[in-house]
Design a protein around this motif. Structure first.
Motif, PDB file in Angstrom:
ATOM      1  N   ARG A 141      -3.191  -0.622  -2.588  1.00 23.59           N
ATOM      2  CA  ARG A 141      -3.823  -1.083  -1.343  1.00 23.59           C
ATOM      3  C   ARG A 141      -4.882  -2.122  -1.680  1.00 23.59           C
ATOM      4  N   ARG A 176       0.825  -1.227   0.000  1.00 24.23           N
ATOM      5  CA  ARG A 176       0.000   0.000   0.000  1.00 24.23           C
ATOM      6  C   ARG A 176       0.856   1.272   0.000  1.00 24.23           C
ATOM      7  N   ASP A 186       0.142  -9.066   5.349  1.00 22.96           N
ATOM      8  CA  ASP A 186      -0.204  -7.663   5.577  1.00 22.96           C
ATOM      9  C   ASP A 186      -0.385  -7.321   7.046  1.00 22.96           C
ATOM     10  N   THR A 193      -7.060  -4.098  -6.065  1.00 21.38           N
ATOM     11  CA  THR A 193      -6.309  -3.065  -5.345  1.00 21.38           C
ATOM     12  C   THR A 193      -6.823  -1.687  -5.728  1.00 21.38           C
TER      13      THR A 193
END
Ligand code: FAD
Length: 420
Positions: free
Chosen positions: A125, A33, A161, A142
């Motif tokens: 992200r 991200r 993540d 994303t």
């Protein structure tokens, strides 16, 4: 499909997995991200336990970490109620390493991005998952710069993540949370002198804990991990409480002429979280996304490196040749049990209860018994399964040894297992 595997999160776990898959000849999308190549985790003590040394060597990370200034700790002194314990230099306990995340994260990302087959997608992200007709996870959506959307598909999606894992949440993975009854703060000093044995020290003060560790740049990291009943004292004046705590450490560091080069870093609440590492077909979790342990025993970075390598070892071949991915994920699940066992113990330890008689016996015996000192260090460094220490023979010997020591009235003296 453009990629064989999608990895979400380009930090320790994600970069390690991406590098391993890329070297195995796979096409990897490594999705992060953050846009900046210098992005890094700030809330991390970055002490990587010796049990990870082999993986760091095998991945070719150890030398580059040293080249960026990482400090190595070969023999950690542990202060127990009965005295100091340090494993002998010839005891085969692998070294720990410490490189601040501001240097470590960009380094790992550089290595991953330079690996053939790895596409590092910065500024992406993950906001949604793609499923195939059978319900298996088959890709991610994303968000790029807020408005634009991109869809990526692959046979395997890896959630790397972190402890708030978006991938796990989107996949509906259950989260098992447990309390942490300690809080923690640390800072860095220039010109500090260590006074305890070994090249780094841990004070196990029942229930409070403290550490003094060499880190990159010639700095010394001093950290305190008190039980939460001392929280009010730290809330009143954090720096003063920290200084008081450190000043009272037996054989603690000399800081009179030292310069503190950072604010206090830390957190007052950090529950332990774990999730199934193979929760759904087509999906695996590694690093904190699978197990975010208590930060006090400093296991998380090591778990991130190691779980990433275990996953790549188990799945690279079937991903390359179209083989049985479900079976491969079961194999990763089995490898992950090493972490699960330690995490179960770590959750008990995070309750900050005073040590029970057995634990006290082990620590007392370790002061004078070099084999128990070695086993304690292997356990602390997560360099062997918990049974290296927690097995009936060793525990019985520890009980006998500690009783003998008590009868001789030697408790409280310095360890004979401590090298001169
Ligand atoms: C106070 C504290 C002290 C600690 N001290 C130590 C220590 O001394 N030693 C130790 O071994 N461990 C320590 N840890 C644990 C360690 O920090 C973690 O275990 C480690 O960072 C886990 O690495 P990871 O790669 O799994 O996750 P992370 O490092 O958290 O990385 C997750 C990555 O995913 C990215 N990401 C997140 N969401 C998305 C999304 N939706 N889309 C795309 N990318 C996304 C993030 O930007 C990040 O790059 C500590 C933890 C805390 C809280």
């Amino acid at each position: 499909m453009e990629h064989d595997v999608i990895i979400v999160g380009a930090s320790i776990a994600g970069c390690t997995a991406a590098t391993a898959y890329g070297r195995a000849g796979l096409r990897v999308a490594l999705v992060e991200r953050h846009r900046s190549p210098r992005a890094h985790k700030t809330l991390c003590g970055h002490f990587v336990l010796g049990g990870t040394h082999g993986v760091l060597e095998r991945m070719g990370f150890w030398q580059p970490m040293l080249a960026r200034g990482a400090a190595v700790t070969g023999g950690l002194g542990v202060r127990t109620g009965a005295g100091w314990v340090v494993p002998r230099p010839d005891s085969g306990v692998p070294p720990a390493i410490s490189l601040r995340r501001s240097a470590l994260d960009p380094l790992l990302r550089e290595i991953a991005a330079a690996t053939p087959g790895v596409d590092l997608l910065r500024g992406h992200r993950v906001v949604d998952l793609v499923e195939d007709r059978t319900g298996a996870v088959a890709g991610v959506v994303t968000s790029v710069g807020g408005s634009e959307r991109a869809t990526l598909r692959a046979r395997l999606v890896v959630g790397a993540d972190g402890h708030h894992s978006t991938v796990a949440r989107l996949a509906g993975v259950a989260e098992d949370s447990a309390p942490n009854r300690r809080f923690l703060f640390w800072t860095y000093y220039e010109g500090a002198t260590m006074n305890g044995p070994g090249d780094g020290q841990v004070w196990s003060l029942d229930p409070d804990i403290a550490v003094c560790i060499p880190v990159d740049g010639g700095l010394t990291q001093v950290g305190v991990f008190p039980a939460k009943d001392r929280l009010a004292e730290f809330t009143a004046d954090r720096v003063a409480a920290f200084d008081r705590f450190v000043a009272r450490l037996p054989d603690g560091p000399s800081l009179a002429g030292a310069r503190r080069v950072s604010n206090l870093v830390g957190t007052t609440d950090y529950p332990c979280i774990r999730r199934d590492p193979t929760p759904r077909p087509g999906l695996a979790l590694i690093g904190d996304a699978a197990t975010a342990s208590d930060p006090v025993p400093a296991v998380g970075c090591g778990w991130a490196f190691r779980s990433a390598v275990w996953l790549a070892d188990a799945t690279a071949v079937p991903l390359a040749d179209g083989g049985n991915l479900r079976r491969a994920l079961r194999s990763y699940r089995r490898a992950h049990r090493f972490i699960d066992k330690y995490d179960a113990l770590g959750r008990q330890e995070a309750l900050a209860r005073p040590a029970d008689p057995l634990r006290r016996a082990v620590r007392t015996a370790a002061v004078t018994d070099p084999d128990i000192a070695r086993r304690l260090a292997m356990f602390g460094m997560r360099a062997a399964p918990p049974s290296v220490l927690l097995n009936p023979k060793v525990l019985a010997r520890a009980v006998v040894g500690s009783r003998t020591r008590a009868l001789r009235g030697t408790a409280g003296r310095t360890s004979s297992a401590t090298p001169a």
